[in-house]
Scaffold this motif. Structure first.
Motif, PDB file in Angstrom:
ATOM      1  N   ARG A  86     127.926  31.429  89.299  1.00 41.71           N
ATOM      2  CA  ARG A  86     127.412  30.786  90.511  1.00 41.71           C
ATOM      3  C   ARG A  86     128.450  30.757  91.634  1.00 41.71           C
ATOM      4  NH1 ARG A  86     122.653  27.922  89.794  1.00 41.71           N
ATOM      5  NH2 ARG A  86     122.021  27.592  87.628  1.00 41.71           N
ATOM      6  N   PHE A  92     120.723  31.909  92.614  1.00 38.00           N
ATOM      7  CA  PHE A  92     121.136  32.397  91.308  1.00 38.00           C
ATOM      8  C   PHE A  92     120.060  32.245  90.244  1.00 38.00           C
ATOM      9  CE2 PHE A  92     123.429  31.942  87.252  1.00 38.00           C
ATOM     10  CZ  PHE A  92     124.190  33.116  87.261  1.00 38.00           C
ATOM     11  N   ASN A 147     130.231  27.198  92.013  1.00 37.73           N
ATOM     12  CA  ASN A 147     129.883  26.624  90.712  1.00 37.73           C
ATOM     13  C   ASN A 147     130.400  25.205  90.576  1.00 37.73           C
ATOM     14  OD1 ASN A 147     132.669  27.438  90.118  1.00 37.73           O
ATOM     15  ND2 ASN A 147     132.159  27.298  87.953  1.00 37.73           N
TER      16      ASN A 147
END
Length: 290
Positions: free
Chosen positions: A44, A53, A222
């Motif tokens: 991510r 994603f 992420n």
């Protein structure tokens, strides 16, 4: 929701360089994005530039490219499946891109290492047996033996209990297989108990190795998603992470280090390898004159 895309190349890497963890020289990603929803997924990260994603992009010209690229390779090296997404996501059941890619590996006699959480890998045991005449390995990622905990941190992936059964079936079929225990999440899965349960179940299932990657990596993209999911599933833990790690990329604690040492000790007690065996190119049959 899926989207079809075309790409210019499909096989990344070189046979002159071997990954020290997984023994791979090439990597292949037939899809962009992943539907397993693992809260910690490094793919991510913004640096990979994968928009949205959770919605899958299908590389519709992947098999055509792979055929051309494998035909052009003069030196074999292990092809790694699963570096940026899971090659056995549910969409694979309909599209069969992974199976078609494995079929080409059989034809061109290339070694393969698959890393997956998907139980759909069992569909392709016939091809894996054929590839194993050169070299085939399947590593099932399991971060916890606890099904309930896994449902929070890997919400759309098969349960750990199902993954252990997958290992058992692969092992019984003679496929070289083991576990990738990574990442190990600070304050969540870094307990001695979690490690011990996983090793015992791995041994019972017939796993031949466990590769442990203790700690967690977080970077832009992420990190934000991970913290959102901590707020959702583990209230209060985000503040502990922010205080402990700040904006650090590598996130590990003293407990992480202790857990890794404990992991090594318990693996040794259970005669479980912590490194896998890599593909070895055949030695030249040409003899010497003397």
């Amino acid at each position: 929701m899926t989207r079809l895309i075309n790409v210019k190349t499909i096989l990344n890497g070189s046979a002159t360089k071997v990954d020290p963890w997984f023994g791979t020289s090439y990597t292949i990603n037939l899809y962009r994005g992943c539907s397993h929803g693992c809260i910690y997924c490094d793919s991510r990260s913004k640096c990979y530039q994968i928009d949205d994603f959770d919605n899958i992009q299908v590389k519709q010209n992947a098999i055509e490219l792979l055929n051309k690229e494998l035909r052009a390779k003069k030196k074999r090296g292990t092809i790694g499946f699963g570096s940026m997404n899971d090659c056995y996501m549910p969409i694979e059941k309909q599209l069969n891109l992974t199976r078609q890619a494995l079929d080409l590996a059989v034809y061109y006699r290339f070694p393969v290492h698959i890393i997956t959480k998907g139980t759909l890998v069992l569909r392709d045991i016939d091809l894996l047996k054929a590839i194993a005449k050169v070299y085939a390995a399947v590593s099932i990622t399991i971060t916890t033996a606890n099904d309930a905990l896994a449902s929070s941190i890997e919400p759309n992936a098969p349960l750990p209990s199902e993954r252990f059964e997958t290992i058992k079936t692969l092992s019984d079929a003679g496929i070289y297989c083991g576990i990738t225990l990574m990442p190990v999440l600070p304050f969540i899965t870094d307990s001695f108990e979690n490690t011990e349960q996983l090793i015992v179940k791995a041994r019972q299932a017939g796993a031949q190795y466990i590769i442990g990657g203790f700690g967690l990596t977080l970077r832009d993209g992420n990190r934000e998603y991970y913290y959102q999911q901590l707020d959702r599933h583990f209230p209060g833990l985000k503040d502990q992470y922010m205080k402990q790690f700040g904006d650090r990329y590598n996130c590990f604690t003293e407990q992480t280090n202790k857990a890794y040492k404990h992991f090594k000790m318990v693996c040794k007690e259970n005669l479980m390898a912590t490194k896998m065996q890599f593909y070895q190119p055949p030695q030249s049959m040409q003899g010497t004159l003397f």
